[in-house]
Each structure stands twice: as structure tokens, then as C-alpha cells.
Write an enzyme that holds these catalytic residues in place. Structure first.
Site, PDB file in Angstrom:
ATOM      1  N   HIS A   1       0.835  -1.195   0.000  1.00 35.66           N
ATOM      2  CA  HIS A   1       0.000   0.000   0.000  1.00 35.66           C
ATOM      3  C   HIS A   1       0.880   1.259   0.000  1.00 35.66           C
ATOM      4  O   HIS A   1       2.075   1.200   0.281  1.00 35.66           O
ATOM      5  CB  HIS A   1      -0.922  -0.002   1.212  1.00 35.66           C
ATOM      6  CG  HIS A   1      -1.985  -1.061   1.141  1.00 35.66           C
ATOM      7  ND1 HIS A   1      -2.967  -1.203   2.087  1.00 35.66           N
ATOM      8  CD2 HIS A   1      -2.214  -2.026   0.204  1.00 35.66           C
ATOM      9  CE1 HIS A   1      -3.762  -2.216   1.746  1.00 35.66           C
ATOM     10  NE2 HIS A   1      -3.328  -2.731   0.617  1.00 35.66           N
TER      11      HIS A   1
ATOM     12  N   GLU B   1       1.085   3.806   2.046  1.00 36.29           N
ATOM     13  CA  GLU B   1       1.734   4.153   3.315  1.00 36.29           C
ATOM     14  C   GLU B   1       2.998   3.313   3.504  1.00 36.29           C
ATOM     15  O   GLU B   1       4.039   3.821   3.929  1.00 36.29           O
ATOM     16  CB  GLU B   1       0.779   3.913   4.490  1.00 36.29           C
ATOM     17  CG  GLU B   1      -0.505   4.731   4.439  1.00 36.29           C
ATOM     18  CD  GLU B   1      -1.637   3.992   3.751  1.00 36.29           C
ATOM     19  OE1 GLU B   1      -1.391   3.363   2.689  1.00 36.29           O
ATOM     20  OE2 GLU B   1      -2.770   4.043   4.257  1.00 36.29           O
TER      21      GLU B   1
ATOM     22  N   CYS C   1      -5.630   1.588   6.104  1.00 36.17           N
ATOM     23  CA  CYS C   1      -6.425   0.374   6.310  1.00 36.17           C
ATOM     24  C   CYS C   1      -6.120  -0.259   7.656  1.00 36.17           C
ATOM     25  O   CYS C   1      -5.088  -0.008   8.281  1.00 36.17           O
ATOM     26  CB  CYS C   1      -6.183  -0.612   5.173  1.00 36.17           C
ATOM     27  SG  CYS C   1      -4.519  -1.311   5.172  1.00 36.17           S
TER      28      CYS C   1
HETATM   29 ZN    ZN Z   1      -3.196  -0.149   3.716  1.00 32.07          ZN
END
Ligand code: ZN
Length: 279
Positions: free
Chosen positions: A45, A47, A70
Site C-alpha cells: 500500500h 503508506e 487500512c
Molecule cells: Zn493499507
């Protein structure tokens, strides 16, 4: 955040069924030290990519991320956990994730003592996340229909929109053939795509969403586009209006964009005017 939004758009046409997300990391003095975005499902992801590039510089710093981090264990650990482990002091979020149902990353970040701000540049982030978000809330992909307005030219292929193709997961050609907007960019076997939308176009849109598609571009004039438009299943229209005489009596009724859409952009493009309308 604008930088995070800008790089999130790199993922358009390749992240589905995941959202296109961008992230920028500032160190404890507020200096930008890294950035990252999500490329495709199954890969890290935004991040995680940005934190990896920042290393120890994220300690005491700020993460600016276009979508709420998330909180689920998938193929990668939750970004909430990665942000806490990196000792980030503050997380700034543009768009909250409606799929988190209030139990997403933001709540747990706060619980862990991280300062969280939300809805920062939300409207601007929706320029990239909007179609994905619309698709989350509906049972079909976000649909854009592009065509050349009359008078009939004997063809309806609009040639100058490669960029629009690449921003969509799938492209439906005037003859009904379905191709990927960015061939090969989703990795193999993401979409199990029927060869055409056929006569039950609206149902097929649901099937395409099940298969992971979140955005579709309909090209040109076709019975399929007519069916979807009549069913209210077209979210956005892009219309190329050929040059007209500066003073003339149109042969009968002519329209710019279909009824039911409001104009959101009007620019010149070669010998056409390019109009964008949103439902
Ligand atoms: Zn994530």
C-alpha cells in the site's frame, strides 16, 4: 497533501479493485522525506511504500495520506500498524474509507496516541478517488461514456483520448469488444471479462464489478451505450463537439451533452470542443 493526491493518480487504471492512494511523509521538522503510492492489488500500500523510503526519518513525523489507512490483515500488514511501528506522530487524511465502518485505521491510530486529522483537501482527493468511492457505494463500476456529437460523420471513433483509456480499468469499444484500459497493468488474471457486454448490459456491469473492475470507459455510439445511458448507469459523459459555423441555423434539434448531466468542463481540443458532464 496535494503532492500525495498527484502521485495517487499514477495508480489510476491499475489498482482495482483496490483504490488509487498516495502518501507523503514529513520528518519531525516538517520537511518532506519520502512518498509512495499503491500500484496494484497484492502489492504494498501507499503508506508502506512511503514509510519504507523514509526509514527512521518517519519517527516523530507526519504521514499525509489520501485515504484513511487500512486496518485489515490482507497480503500485507495493516497500514495502521505500519504507521504506529514507524512512530509517526501525526496522520493527515483526505478521505475517510466508508468500507471501514468506523473501525478503520483512524480510530485505532488515535487510540495509539497518534494525532489524526481528517477531511484535509477531501474534494481535491476525490478527483482521483471519486470513481472508486462511487463504485464502493453502488453495485457497478463507475462508467464514463465518450463520443463525438453529431452531425453524423459515418464513424464514431474518437481518437484523441488515450489518457482517458488509461485512467479506466476496462474499455468497451463500439462493437462491444472489451479490453483493459492499461493492458497488463493489473497483473494477470485479475478480471474475468466476458467478450462483450451483449444485450444484458446492466447485469454485465454487475459481473464486471464482481470481477474487480471499478471504472469502465464506453467508447462511441453503440446500442450498449444507449442501453446503459437509458438505465441511468452512465456517471460521466465526455463529448467531442465538432466545429460549427459561427452563425448558422442547425438542421433540427441539436444538443451539447445529454439531458440529466451538468457541464463540469469545456475546453478546445483540436478542431473540437471537449465537454465533460456529470450526472
Ligand atoms: Zn493499507
Amino acid at each position: 497533501m496535494r503532492r500525495a493526491i498527484a502521485i495517487s493518480a499514477q495508480g489510476l487504471g491499475s489498482t482495482s479493485p483496490n483504490p488509487p492512494v498516495g502518501c507523503v511523509i514529513l520528518d519531525s521538522d516538517g520537511r518532506m522525506v519520502s512518498e509512495g503510492y499503491h500500484v496494484r492489488k497484492g502489492e504494498a500500500h501507499a503508506e508502506f511504500n512511503a514509510l519504507t523510503a523514509a526509514g527512521k526519518l518517519a519517527d516523530g513525523g507526519t504521514a499525509l495520506v489520501t485515504l484513511e489507512p487500512c486496518n485489515h490483515h490482507g497480503r500485507t500488514p495493516p497500514c495502521r500498524e505500519a504507521l504506529i511501528n514507524a512512530k509517526v506522530a501525526r496522520v493527515v487524511i483526505a478521505v475517510m474509507d466508508p468500507t471501514s465502518r468506523g473501525e478503520g485505521g483512524a480510530a485505532l491510530l488515535r487510540k495509539a496516541g497518534v494525532q489524526v486529522e481528517q477531511d484535509v483537501l477531501r474534494d481535491e482527493a476525490l478527483l482521483v478517488l471519486g470513481p472508486w468511492l462511487d463504485s464502493v457505494r453502488s453495485d457497478r463500476p463507475f462508467v464514463t461514456w465518450i463520443f463525438e456529437a453529431g452531425p453524423p460523420h459515418g464513424r464514431c471513433a474518437v481518437i484523441r483520448h488515450e489518457n482517458l483509456r488509461e485512467s479506466h480499468d476496462l474499455v468497451v469499444r463500439p462493437d462491444g469488444e472489451i479490453t483493459e484500459g492499461r493492458p497488463g497493468n493489473h497483473g494477470r488474471g485479475v478480471f474475468h471479462v466476458p467478450s462483450s457486454l451483449g444485450g444484458t448490459a446492466v447485469e454485465t456491469l454487475g459481473v464486471l464489478r464482481e470481477s474487480g473492475a471499478r471504472s469502465i470507459l464506453l467508447e462511441g455510439l453503440s446500442s450498449c451505450a444507449d442501453v446503459l445511458s437509458a438505465a441511468g448507469a452512465v456517471d460521466q459523459v465526455v463529448v467531442y463537439l465538432p466545429d460549427t459555423p459561427h452563425s448558422w441555423a442547425p438542421p433540427g434539434q441539436v444538443t451539447a451533452i445529454p439531458d440529466g448531466y451538468r457541464l463540469t468542463a469545456a475546453t478546445r481540443d483540436g478542431d473540437h470542443v471537449r465537454l465533460v458532464g456529470r450526472r
